[in-house]
Design an enzyme around this catalytic site. Structure first.
Site, PDB file in Angstrom:
ATOM      1  N   LYS A 126       0.827  -1.220   0.000  1.00 16.80           N
ATOM      2  CA  LYS A 126       0.000   0.000   0.000  1.00 16.80           C
ATOM      3  C   LYS A 126       0.857   1.264   0.000  1.00 16.80           C
ATOM      4  O   LYS A 126       0.628   2.192  -0.787  1.00 16.80           O
ATOM      5  CB  LYS A 126      -0.900   0.031   1.238  1.00 16.80           C
ATOM      6  CG  LYS A 126      -1.968  -1.029   1.288  1.00 16.80           C
ATOM      7  CD  LYS A 126      -2.863  -0.854   2.499  1.00 16.80           C
ATOM      8  CE  LYS A 126      -2.161  -1.140   3.811  1.00 16.80           C
ATOM      9  NZ  LYS A 126      -1.805  -2.553   3.983  1.00 16.80           N
ATOM     10  N   THR A 127       1.818   1.315   0.912  1.00 16.27           N
ATOM     11  CA  THR A 127       2.606   2.537   1.064  1.00 16.27           C
ATOM     12  C   THR A 127       3.403   2.847  -0.198  1.00 16.27           C
ATOM     13  O   THR A 127       3.417   3.981  -0.686  1.00 16.27           O
ATOM     14  CB  THR A 127       3.547   2.424   2.277  1.00 16.27           C
ATOM     15  OG1 THR A 127       2.757   2.273   3.468  1.00 16.27           O
ATOM     16  CG2 THR A 127       4.421   3.662   2.423  1.00 16.27           C
ATOM     17  N   GLU A 170      -3.484   6.274   1.219  1.00 14.01           N
ATOM     18  CA  GLU A 170      -3.306   4.877   1.599  1.00 14.01           C
ATOM     19  C   GLU A 170      -4.516   4.469   2.426  1.00 14.01           C
ATOM     20  O   GLU A 170      -4.861   5.130   3.405  1.00 14.01           O
ATOM     21  CB  GLU A 170      -2.024   4.720   2.405  1.00 14.01           C
ATOM     22  CG  GLU A 170      -1.746   3.301   2.821  1.00 14.01           C
ATOM     23  CD  GLU A 170      -0.365   3.128   3.438  1.00 14.01           C
ATOM     24  OE1 GLU A 170      -0.192   2.154   4.194  1.00 14.01           O
ATOM     25  OE2 GLU A 170       0.528   3.953   3.172  1.00 14.01           O
TER      26      GLU A 170
END
Length: 473
Positions: A126-127, A170
């Site tokens: 995600k990051t 995010e």
């Protein structure tokens, strides 16, 4: 602590003075930074001082080290980290005063109000994907607001207010936060069981992602990495809801494919082929690893479907130098290279070690791993150990405790015992100092040392470098 999400979430500009409990964390500090940029009065507290708190003070926040009831007086809204416990004096005082209390997810939703949200979800990646999407859009001239769970290496920050109506975020599934947002575009990198302490079982966890797809705007778009079976299955969810779907990946099932993938040293390159076999060009990333190719392809596809130029998006991706704690190079000493990464799930460990092996070249791969969360270690500890077997030497620390109480039956020993290497190539040590010393004892010139984990294992890398430099002196 789980704070209920209110039925109505006010836009940030209507929250009055906002106080953050746990403001030093990645999630809350990002929200606070955006609010500060909009002229909202922000205060907050955290258990320990940090560079993050210093930067928030510089941006105009009043920040306290330590928690006390008087810190919330004068506030209108409290935003609370999931790591905060019910006996926190600031939370207790806010309840007594009848203040508006938001969980982190509602705080982020409040700053999203009125924007086109591009939300990046998934068990892993995600990051990095959120960061790649941000820099790609910036290079294309989009100027989005963004909130990332890690600091961009180039800017040194995890959030900023942009000048357009786009908001890149995010979307964290760990506590169900992603079910609060209403994205225009959703990205799902993968779906693999995690956070079962919150979700209960794998089926509930996977159903959470289906619900996330259901949060899309009626004319919204889902971009999913179809190399991952869990993400690929969301095609059918999107179809049943009448939402647009674009599959990306190396698979022939993908609508936008990465072909001719080459992993070399600290770089990853691939050719992009869009629907109908249209070759768009080749992308060279400055970050190593096949999983980062998938992340970059997903980010690129979002930009393309929003109408931005391939060449400009590509330039942004190729300029990306990484996110803090995602295969981040910390330095060299004594002929040894030292990297640090956030990997804490078996699949993340495996992906990072494949990338690290490419970086290591002819050198050996020496890894220190710190398990994160008692519940995760109980469920996945043996799988973590097996994944660590891809290294040449392994040092395992004890479990990093976060929002859970210790369990004497669940320690780092569970992970260390599962590493499929000879006993003399695996060590279990309790703390950071011992881990640094053990890594230095094992490393030799030409080797690559990598520290892995979501806790404070990141503090080991500078200690290793200091010890190695001391040997050189």
């Amino acid at each position: 602590m789980r704070i209920p999400v209110p039925e109505t979430i006010l836009p940030a500009e209507q929250l009055g003075r906002v106080h953050f409990v746990g403001i030093g964390g990645a999630g809350l500090s990002a929200i606070a930074r955006i609010m500060l940029a909009r002229g909202i009065v922000v205060s907050g507290s955290d258990g320990v001082d940090s560079p993050t708190l210093d930067r928030l003070r510089e941006a105009g926040a009043t920040v306290h080290v330590g928690h006390a009831a008087e810190h919330v007086r004068g506030a209108d809204t409290l935003v609370v980290s999931t790591a905060v416990r019910e006996d926190n004096p600031e939370y207790v005082e806010a309840v007594r005063l009848g203040l508006r209390i938001y969980p982190r997810s509602a705080g982020l939703a409040s700053v999203m109000a009125g924007r086109r949200v591009l939300a990046v979800a998934g068990t892993h990646g995600k990051t990095t994907t959120t960061s790649l999407l941000t820099v790609a859009l910036q290079a294309a001239g989009a100027d989005p607001t963004y909130a990332v769970g890690g600091e961009l290496a180039a800017s040194g920050t995890n959030a900023a207010e942009g000048g357009s109506d786009l908001f890149v975020a995010e979307a964290d599934e760990s506590d169900g936060a992603f079910l609060v947002y209403k994205p225009h575009v959703a990205v799902v990198t993968n779906v693999e069981a995690d956070h079962l302490d919150q979700w209960g079982d794998e089926e509930s966890y996977r159903n959470g992602f289906a619900q996330f797809v259901g949060r899309l705007d009626p004319d919204g778009l889902l971009v999913a990495v179809v190399d991952d079976p869990g993400a690929a299955d969301l095609r059918y969810v999107a179809s049943s809801l009448g939402r647009r779907f674009v599959g990306v990946g190396e698979s022939e099932l993908a609508d936008v494919r990465a072909v001719d993938v080459v992993l070399k040293g600290t770089t990853s390159s691939f050719t992009v082929v869009d629907r109908g076999g249209v070759e768009l060009g080749r992308v060279m990333l400055q970050i190593p690893g096949r999983h980062y190719v998938a992340d970059a392809l997903a980010a690129l596809t979002v930009g393309l479907r929003l109408g931005y130029s391939f060449e400009l998006l590509k330039a942004g991706l190729e300029s990306f130098t990484g996110t803090r704690r995602r295969m981040e190079r910390k330095g060299d000493a004594g002929g040894v290279r030292v990297y640090d990464s956030y990997a804490h799930h078996p699949a993340e460990i495996a992906g990072d070690l494949v990338a690290a092996r490419s970086v290591a070249g002819e050198g050996r791969l020496i890894v220190a791993f710190q398990p994160h969360l008692v519940s995760r270690t109980r469920i996945f500890g043996e799988d973590m150990g097996r994944a660590l077997g891809a290294a040449d030497e392994v040092v395992v620390l004890d479990v990093y405790l976060a929002r859970e109480d210790p369990d004497p039956e669940v320690t780092g020993r569970l992970v260390a015992d599962a590493v499929p290497l000879p006993a003399d190539r695996v060590a279990f040590v309790p703390g950071l100092e011992e881990a640094a010393a053990e890594l230095v004892r094992r490393a030799r010139p030409g080797d690559l040392v990598v520290t892995l984990g979501a806790g404070n294992v990141t503090e080991v890398a500078p200690r290793v470098l200091a010890l190695l430099e001391g040997q050189d002196a």
